[in-house]
Design a protein around this motif. Structure first.
Motif, short mmCIF file in Angstrom:
data_model
loop_
_atom_site.label_atom_id
_atom_site.label_comp_id
_atom_site.label_asym_id
_atom_site.label_seq_id
_atom_site.Cartn_x
_atom_site.Cartn_y
_atom_site.Cartn_z
N GLY A 318 31.69 39.40 -9.04
CA GLY A 318 30.64 39.73 -8.14
C GLY A 318 29.20 39.60 -8.86
N LEU A 319 29.02 40.04 -10.21
CA LEU A 319 27.85 39.70 -10.97
C LEU A 319 27.47 38.18 -11.10
CD1 LEU A 319 28.30 42.46 -13.68
CD2 LEU A 319 26.51 42.54 -11.90
N LEU A 320 28.56 37.57 -11.46
CA LEU A 320 28.35 36.11 -11.29
C LEU A 320 27.93 35.59 -10.27
CD1 LEU A 320 28.45 33.45 -13.25
CD2 LEU A 320 30.85 33.25 -12.57
N ALA A 321 28.64 35.76 -8.96
CA ALA A 321 28.46 35.40 -7.74
C ALA A 321 26.93 35.78 -7.16
CB ALA A 321 29.53 35.65 -6.85
N GLY A 322 26.74 36.74 -7.66
CA GLY A 322 25.28 37.51 -7.11
C GLY A 322 23.84 36.73 -7.95
N HIS A 323 24.14 36.02 -8.82
CA HIS A 323 23.29 35.45 -9.50
C HIS A 323 22.17 34.39 -8.71
CE1 HIS A 323 21.31 32.99 -12.93
NE2 HIS A 323 21.37 34.21 -13.67
N ARG A 324 21.17 34.45 -9.04
CA ARG A 324 20.36 33.40 -8.40
C ARG A 324 20.81 31.91 -8.21
NH1 ARG A 324 14.06 34.06 -9.55
NH2 ARG A 324 14.77 36.30 -9.22
N ALA A 325 21.29 31.58 -9.50
CA ALA A 325 22.04 30.06 -9.37
C ALA A 325 22.86 29.76 -8.30
CB ALA A 325 22.25 29.76 -10.87
N PHE A 326 23.69 30.74 -7.85
CA PHE A 326 24.78 30.59 -7.02
C PHE A 326 24.29 30.81 -5.64
CE2 PHE A 326 26.83 31.19 -11.08
CZ PHE A 326 27.67 30.23 -10.95
N THR A 327 22.90 31.23 -5.20
CA THR A 327 22.46 31.59 -3.82
C THR A 327 23.09 30.23 -3.13
OG1 THR A 327 21.02 32.91 -4.81
CG2 THR A 327 20.98 32.18 -2.47
N GLY A 328 23.68 30.17 -2.03
CA GLY A 328 24.08 29.32 -1.24
C GLY A 328 25.39 28.26 -1.51
N ARG A 329 25.84 28.71 -2.94
CA ARG A 329 26.86 27.95 -3.48
C ARG A 329 27.97 28.82 -3.69
NH1 ARG A 329 21.92 26.06 -5.64
NH2 ARG A 329 22.05 23.83 -5.33
N ARG A 330 28.21 30.12 -2.97
CA ARG A 330 29.29 31.04 -3.31
C ARG A 330 30.46 30.40 -2.60
NH1 ARG A 330 25.28 34.77 -1.77
NH2 ARG A 330 24.44 35.68 -3.59
N VAL A 378 31.08 35.71 1.30
CA VAL A 378 30.84 34.35 1.74
C VAL A 378 30.77 34.42 3.22
CG1 VAL A 378 31.85 31.97 2.15
CG2 VAL A 378 31.92 33.15 0.07
N LEU A 379 31.53 35.09 3.79
CA LEU A 379 31.30 35.53 5.38
C LEU A 379 29.92 36.02 5.73
CD1 LEU A 379 32.90 35.17 8.11
CD2 LEU A 379 33.69 37.67 7.82
N MET A 380 29.48 37.01 5.02
CA MET A 380 27.96 37.67 5.10
C MET A 380 27.00 36.47 4.88
SD MET A 380 28.29 41.45 3.43
CE MET A 380 29.47 42.55 4.26
N ASP A 381 27.33 35.59 3.93
CA ASP A 381 26.26 34.62 3.72
C ASP A 381 26.28 33.50 5.06
OD1 ASP A 381 25.77 35.55 1.40
OD2 ASP A 381 27.11 34.11 0.03
N VAL A 382 27.51 33.14 5.63
CA VAL A 382 27.61 32.31 6.80
C VAL A 382 27.10 32.89 8.10
CG1 VAL A 382 29.31 31.07 7.97
CG2 VAL A 382 29.42 31.14 5.62
#
Length: 490
Positions: A318-330, A378-382
């Motif tokens: 969760g911490l890794l996926a929440g990093h700014r570098a992965f915004t839009g790439r989860r 990812v669903l919340m991103d979509v």
């Protein structure tokens, strides 16, 4: 006032602070009690087969129905959440779950288990779990990714504790008394629901508008009435029924989002296909180990190993996926985790020794951590948050179809061939193909949107150059495009 109404009428407080962390703790327990519970059914698989003289396929229908209803009751849960709020729905789910397992302890046939443990307990778990996921979206904004990952550690706790508790109670009391005790444990969902109090509105917030929105089709009805058509005319009544049916489908099943939002469409199809194989190791790993000579207590320990590793890996994911570098790439992280799940299944085909199965569980657990921590993020991103409950309803009901038919069909194949290896062959096929489909499709969609944005920017630049001497409007085109283009409706 329901949770959805509160969120729509004002600014919710507090978010990411205070009572929100108590709600997160309740969500952790909820996911352990609901999503974690079906993992222990494999412990009872052999005893239920002997008790009711049932085949692998017949016995696997019981956990399949439970998991399918758990995921497929999303639309009904959405309706109840919008009408009564998350707290009520979570507590109602706890009552149904407890009632279902208590009733299961008195069953005289495997088909009765389909109704009690499968349908009633599954529906109760659905209400508690999905309402708990929904309320997290309102309580957390800045830390939403971390909150979803931490909440999903409840599943890991369930995976760790449920099998150990099941094997201990089964050895001492038998499966009927164990199911009776499980009914009392699942009633704790009501306690978790009591913690999820409605969000308090900010002072001074007012409803946006008291004027009701005009419903689709109302103008057509008014036109027919103005032309002299009776409100009781059969054709007008039929049109009204179709309009209301369409409104319900759009509101609670998000068919409009599915048709318009390519990102949601790809993700939903990919996860639905993935679920055909994702649940197979959870159902058949313990019977597979016992079939190959592993002691029953050690076999039950395999599921606990998966859960134990999940406890530590999911928050890190969760911490890794929440990093700014992965915004839009989860979505790519999610696809990679699904691919690793599929590849790990080949370890079981190589050998069924206990040490090899422990290695398999460790690798599978790491991959499952990524899947579990990212599925709803990812669903919340979509989709937008105000349509998340509806999108979740369609998403989970399609999942439920796969979860319902996957294990029984694989069980039938095992009954025909007598070879448990087909469990892991099937699981790998569905997982690997789903991972490739989602990853490549989102990559192509993102590339297409970038080309479209580049073409649009070129046209806008040409237009601004042509009219630069006369234009006095602010140039909105100079603003940078959104970070994630593929999640919008196109």
């Amino acid at each position: 006032m329901s949770q959805g109404e509160a969120a729509g009428r004002g600014i919710a407080k507090p978010q990411d602070q205070g009572w929100a962390w108590m709600v997160l703790l309740a969500a952790v327990l909820l996911q352990g009690l609901t999503l974690g519970f079906p993992c222990c059914i494999g412990v009872f698989f052999t005893d239920l087969q002997h008790e009711f003289q049932a085949s692998n396929s017949q016995t696997s229908w019981f956990p399949s129905i439970m998991v399918a209803v758990l995921h497929g009751g999303g639309p009904l849960c959405s309706i109840l959440v919008k009408r009564f709020g998350c707290r009520f729905v979570v507590m109602l789910g706890g009552l149904l779950s407890g009632l279902g397992m208590v009733s299961s302890s008195f069953c005289k046939s495997i088909s009765q288990l389909y109704l009690t443990a499968g349908l009633i307990t599954g529906l109760g778990s659905c209400f508690s779990f999905q309402a708990g996921v929904t309320v997290l979206g309102y309580y957390f904004v800045r830390w939403r990714t971390l909150a979803n990952a931490v909440a999903s550690t409840g599943v890991s706790l369930g995976f760790t504790l449920w099998p150990l508790l099941s094997q201990y109670l089964l050895d001492d009391m038998g499966w009927r008394n164990t199911f009776l005790i499980f009914g009392g444990i699942l009633l704790n969902c009501c306690v978790c629901g009591a913690i999820m109090r409605p969000i308090q509105l900010a002072s001074g917030s007012l409803p946006q508008s008291a004027k009701p929105k005009e419903e689709p089709g109302s103008r057509a009805e008014e036109a027919q009435l103005s032309n002299g058509a009776s409100p009781h005319h059969p054709m007008l009544q039929q049109h009204t029924r179709r309009t209301k049916c369409f409104q319900v489908l759009q509101k609670y099943l998000a068919f409009d989002i599915f048709c318009q939002n390519k990102g949601y469409q790809i993700y939903t199809i990919g996860v639905t296909w993935m679920m055909m194989g994702f649940a197979l190791p959870h159902v058949y790993l313990v019977p597979y180990a016992i079939h190959n000579g592993v002691e029953e207590r050690k076999a039950a320990l395999l599921i606990s190993v998966i859960g134990l590793i999940n406890i530590f890996i999911r928050p890190l994911t969760g911490l890794l996926a929440g990093h700014r570098a992965f915004t839009g790439r989860r979505i790519y992280l999610f696809s990679l985790a699904v691919l690793l799940c599929g590849l790990s299944n080949f370890i079981c085909v190589i050998s069924a020794e206990f040490s090899v199965l422990i290695l398999y569980c460790a690798i599978l657990s790491i991959a499952m951590s990524g899947v579990g921590a990212l599925t709803f993020q990812v669903l919340m991103d979509v989709v937008e948050m105000d349509r998340f409950s509806s999108a979740l309803g369609l998403f989970t009901i399609l999942e439920s179809i796969s979860l319902l038919i996957g294990p029984p069909l694989t069980g039938l194949l095992v009954d025909i061939t007598g070879d448990f290896h087909y469990v892991f062959y099937n699981s790998s096929f569905f997982l690997i193909s789903a991972a490739l489909f989602m990853g490549l499709s989102f990559c192509a969609l993102e590339k297409k949107n970038k080309l479209r944005e580049a073409s649009k920017a070129h046209l806008d630049n040409s237009s601004r150059y042509q009219y630069s001497e006369t234009s006095t409007e602010p140039k909105a085109e100079n603003q940078s495009p959104p970070a994630v283009e593929y999640i919008t409706s196109i």
